[in-house]
Each structure stands twice: as structure tokens, then as C-alpha cells.
Design a protein around this motif. Structure first.
Motif, mmCIF file in Angstrom:
data_model
loop_
_atom_site.group_PDB
_atom_site.id
_atom_site.type_symbol
_atom_site.label_atom_id
_atom_site.label_comp_id
_atom_site.label_asym_id
_atom_site.label_seq_id
_atom_site.Cartn_x
_atom_site.Cartn_y
_atom_site.Cartn_z
ATOM 1 N N ASP A 227 0.861 -1.177 0.000
ATOM 2 C CA ASP A 227 0.000 0.000 0.000
ATOM 3 C C ASP A 227 0.904 1.236 0.000
ATOM 4 O O ASP A 227 1.537 1.550 1.002
ATOM 5 C CB ASP A 227 -0.905 -0.014 1.235
ATOM 6 N N SER A 228 0.969 1.911 -1.130
ATOM 7 C CA SER A 228 1.873 3.052 -1.257
ATOM 8 C C SER A 228 1.494 4.202 -0.313
ATOM 9 O O SER A 228 2.328 5.052 0.002
ATOM 10 C CB SER A 228 1.908 3.554 -2.713
ATOM 11 N N ASP A 229 0.263 4.223 0.164
ATOM 12 C CA ASP A 229 -0.159 5.293 1.087
ATOM 13 C C ASP A 229 0.434 5.119 2.486
ATOM 14 O O ASP A 229 0.468 6.066 3.261
ATOM 15 C CB ASP A 229 -1.682 5.330 1.207
ATOM 16 N N THR A 230 0.882 3.913 2.805
ATOM 17 C CA THR A 230 1.423 3.678 4.161
ATOM 18 C C THR A 230 2.947 3.634 4.173
ATOM 19 O O THR A 230 3.528 3.324 5.206
ATOM 20 C CB THR A 230 0.879 2.344 4.719
ATOM 21 N N LEU A 231 3.576 3.951 3.066
ATOM 22 C CA LEU A 231 5.050 3.944 3.024
ATOM 23 C C LEU A 231 5.619 5.113 3.777
ATOM 24 O O LEU A 231 5.115 6.150 3.873
ATOM 25 C CB LEU A 231 5.538 3.962 1.580
#
Length: 102
Positions: free
Chosen positions: A98-102
Motif C-alpha cells: 500500500d503506497s499510502d502507508t510507506l
């Protein structure tokens, strides 16, 4: 006008680090091949700067060259790691990134 853009020759193709601006579709080019094992990195840096090559692009090219060399030295290891990764994926031991949680 002379415009210099750095790139990497791989598998019969030249991959440019950036697209040229204000250049016609049928522009004549000259290609110079540098042997990374025989050129002093300091001298290469000195050559890049007067030609207007962005230092960040040069660093990215150097990183890519190092990865290519590492993979070339250990193709069996890369195959083994890919096989392990696919086995973990098939066994449900992976999760979607999930790129939003990187």
C-alpha cells in the motif's frame, strides 16, 4: 547546437536518462561508449559537469550500473531469490504493498 544527454547502452538499445528538449525527430547524434571499469570516477564527474549533465541523473546512472554489475555477477542468486519470492506469493505469505502507508 550541441546537447549532451547521458544514457546506458543495454541489449542493443541506448536508454537515455532524460528526454531531449527542443530537438527534432530526425537529429543527427554521436555516441561515445565509456568503459566504466577503465575510467576514473572523478574524471567522469569532471566530464559530466561541463556538459551540463544533472548530478542527480549521473548518480542514478551509477546506481543502475552497480545493480547491473551485481546481477551479472550473481544470476543464479537472482533466480533463487525470484523463485523463493514466487513460492511465498503462491503460499499466501505476501501482502499487497500500500503506497499510502510507506
Amino acid at each position: 547546437m550541441i546537447k549532451t544527454i547521458e544514457g546506458i547502452y543495454q541489449d542493443g538499445q541506448i536508454h537515455l536518462t532524460q528526454l531531449p528538449q527542443d530537438i527534432s525527430d530526425r537529429s543527427q547524434v554521436l555516441v561515445t561508449f565509456l568503459d566504466p571499469g577503465k575510467i576514473d570516477p572523478t574524471k567522469l564527474r569532471q566530464l559530466r559537469n561541463p556538459l551540463g549533465i544533472c548530478e542527480q541523473d549521473a548518480e542514478e546512472l551509477e546506481d543502475e550500473r552497480r545493480w547491473d554489475e551485481a546481477f551479472a555477477r550473481s544470476p543464479d542468486m537472482l533466480t533463487k531469490l525470484a523463485t523463493e519470492a514466487m513460492a511465498e506469493y503462491r503460499a499466501g505469505k505476501t501482502q499487497e504493498l500500500d503506497s499510502d502507508t510507506l
